[in-house]
Design an enzyme around this catalytic site. Sequence first.
Site, PDB file in Angstrom:
ATOM      1  N   GLU A   1      -5.915  -3.716 -80.702  1.00  0.00           N
ATOM      2  CA  GLU A   1      -6.280  -5.096 -80.356  1.00  0.00           C
ATOM      3  C   GLU A   1      -6.504  -5.197 -78.845  1.00  0.00           C
ATOM      4  O   GLU A   1      -5.593  -4.967 -78.057  1.00  0.00           O
ATOM      5  CB  GLU A   1      -5.170  -6.060 -80.760  1.00  0.00           C
TER       6      GLU A   1
ATOM      7  N   ASP B   1      -1.240  -3.796 -82.246  1.00  0.00           N
ATOM      8  CA  ASP B   1      -1.132  -5.084 -81.565  1.00  0.00           C
ATOM      9  C   ASP B   1      -1.090  -4.887 -80.046  1.00  0.00           C
ATOM     10  O   ASP B   1      -0.577  -3.881 -79.559  1.00  0.00           O
ATOM     11  CB  ASP B   1       0.149  -5.770 -82.048  1.00  0.00           C
TER      12      ASP B   1
END
Length: 616
Positions: A359, A330
């Site tokens: 990400e 993330d």
Amino acid sequence: MKKIFIILFLLISYAGFAQIPDLERIEPMFWFTKMHNPKLQLLVHGKDIANHQVKINYPGVTLTKVNKVENPNYLFLDLLVSKSAKAGKFTIDFTAKGKKSLTYSYQLKEKSSSPNRIQGVTQKDFIYLLMPDRFSNGDKSNDVVKDLKESSVNRDSMYYRHGGDIQGVINHLDYLKGLGVTTVWMTPEIENDMPLASYHGYAVTDHYKIDPRFGTNELYKKYVEECHVKGLKVIKDIVHNHIGSNHWFYNDLPMKNWLNQWPVYTQTSYRDQPVMDPHASEADKKKMLDGWFVPTMPDLNQRNPYVENYLTQNHIWWIEYAGIDGLRLDTYPYNDEDFMADWEQKLKAEFPHLSIFGETLVSTVASQAFFTGGNTVNRGFDTHLPGITDAVLKDAIYEGLNGKTGWTDGINRIYATMAQDFLYKDPNQNCIFLDNHDMSRFYSMVNEDFDRYKMGMTMLLTMRGIPQMYYGTEILMKNYSNPDGLVRSDFLGGWVTDSVNKFVEKGRTVKENEAFTFVKTLANYRQKNEALQNGKLMQYIPENDLYVYFRYMANNPKGTVMVVINNTDKDKSLDTKRFAERTKGIIKAKDIFSGKEMGISELQIPKKSAMVLELN
Ligand code: CA
């Protein structure tokens, strides 16, 4: 995740917290034999635990250092676990003058020797991303867990928990398998004991515990095992950058610089440019990297060696414990680059087949490539990150579907974007997608135009990279991400009380079944075609508004896949002489949707359609 403007809760004062037990926890709570790295650092938390002497007596395990830190409620124990150490239990004894001695029973478990356990996720795969709270409720008994701060279920509100869980996913693995999915990625499953919007999972409050509303650690392990039995792989979504402000250690920090602290609350700028900009100011870079994500998501200080060990061991622990095949990282650009590169190498040393993608919701190919490994953009530093979430390709496909053709606009945007793949060490390791939980749904973004939907899905499943689809896109779920909750609605049929069941053919509308079958056809074809799984990409400059690309194996022209995109309002014919370099004299092909054989010297491409041909 992108920035979340949920109702901002000011940091609560934690005065009057419950008394900490004398020995509250040790993390990792157990470890494994025969790990590549013999070093292990245990975090010990307990009331005034730093006043104790520590003793360990177990063959092959040496306590090399006892680290005291600012907060006397912590000890960090450096252990060496030799390759000869056998699986088993031993005690860690804590003694202090005038106090009752404390004992913790520590366990070394056998490292799994199963060779196919951690397989990695590659171009052969098709990832299905889902939010466990919103997919299916397989266990009503865990909907409400009294001791947690958000202890109610309300399916009428997009902000509250809906009761979905890991058992719900297990119950639908055959559905996913039938669709042609090979890999499941759930948004984070670990505990988020937050008072509001705890369902999304990106505000961890206990790194070693599956959220009880999703299940247990044992159930998560069982889920991975069931996936593997069915030939599915598992990606775990992990967050290095921040925690939830109700994390147990936030309430009793080991040291002040465990977090990036600011004199007054400072939020990240969410701007990736200062990280790579040769003209950037240090102040802008610091704000981007060390600013907090939101007030309820404090920023971890990854330059603190104890934090580094804590996070790295936690991720290794989960992979070895459950047998996970890949990780999605993330908020990758918000992390400390040295820490992430070191983390990456440590993970790969333990699990050579593990797949990893970060990400990166950024806006240029160069920015994406900056974060990937191999120092390809001459930043003088190797991140060792294999792949990223390819948001730029997603934007290019949207432009190709929705825009008007121009020199670099419309369909030419896709061509121009792919041409910049020279910036990556290996673009095939990028995770490609059309939508996810942080953005408007694909079907809405093409104005519910089914022809464009089919062209987009065709590119997703035939382009280079690892394709990922967001749950419900196969049944035309739609909505705009304002706010996020609107694109995180329930998969109907996932709750026994639902009036329709979209998991079965008869619960879907004619159009939804058409979409489902379209995705299924492409996904299953992808599993059989070597060129799509392992092949190279060759693309041609769009002419006459037609975009043509091939996926092929260098040594065998048979099985080459030819894709033609005609996103115009006119039926078009296409002379294929120009593609001789790839057709290699082959004159026949099979249309993979209709199954019909056809000659390929001149192709008729209906308006607003994608043609996928297998040369043979
Ligand atoms: Ca439930």
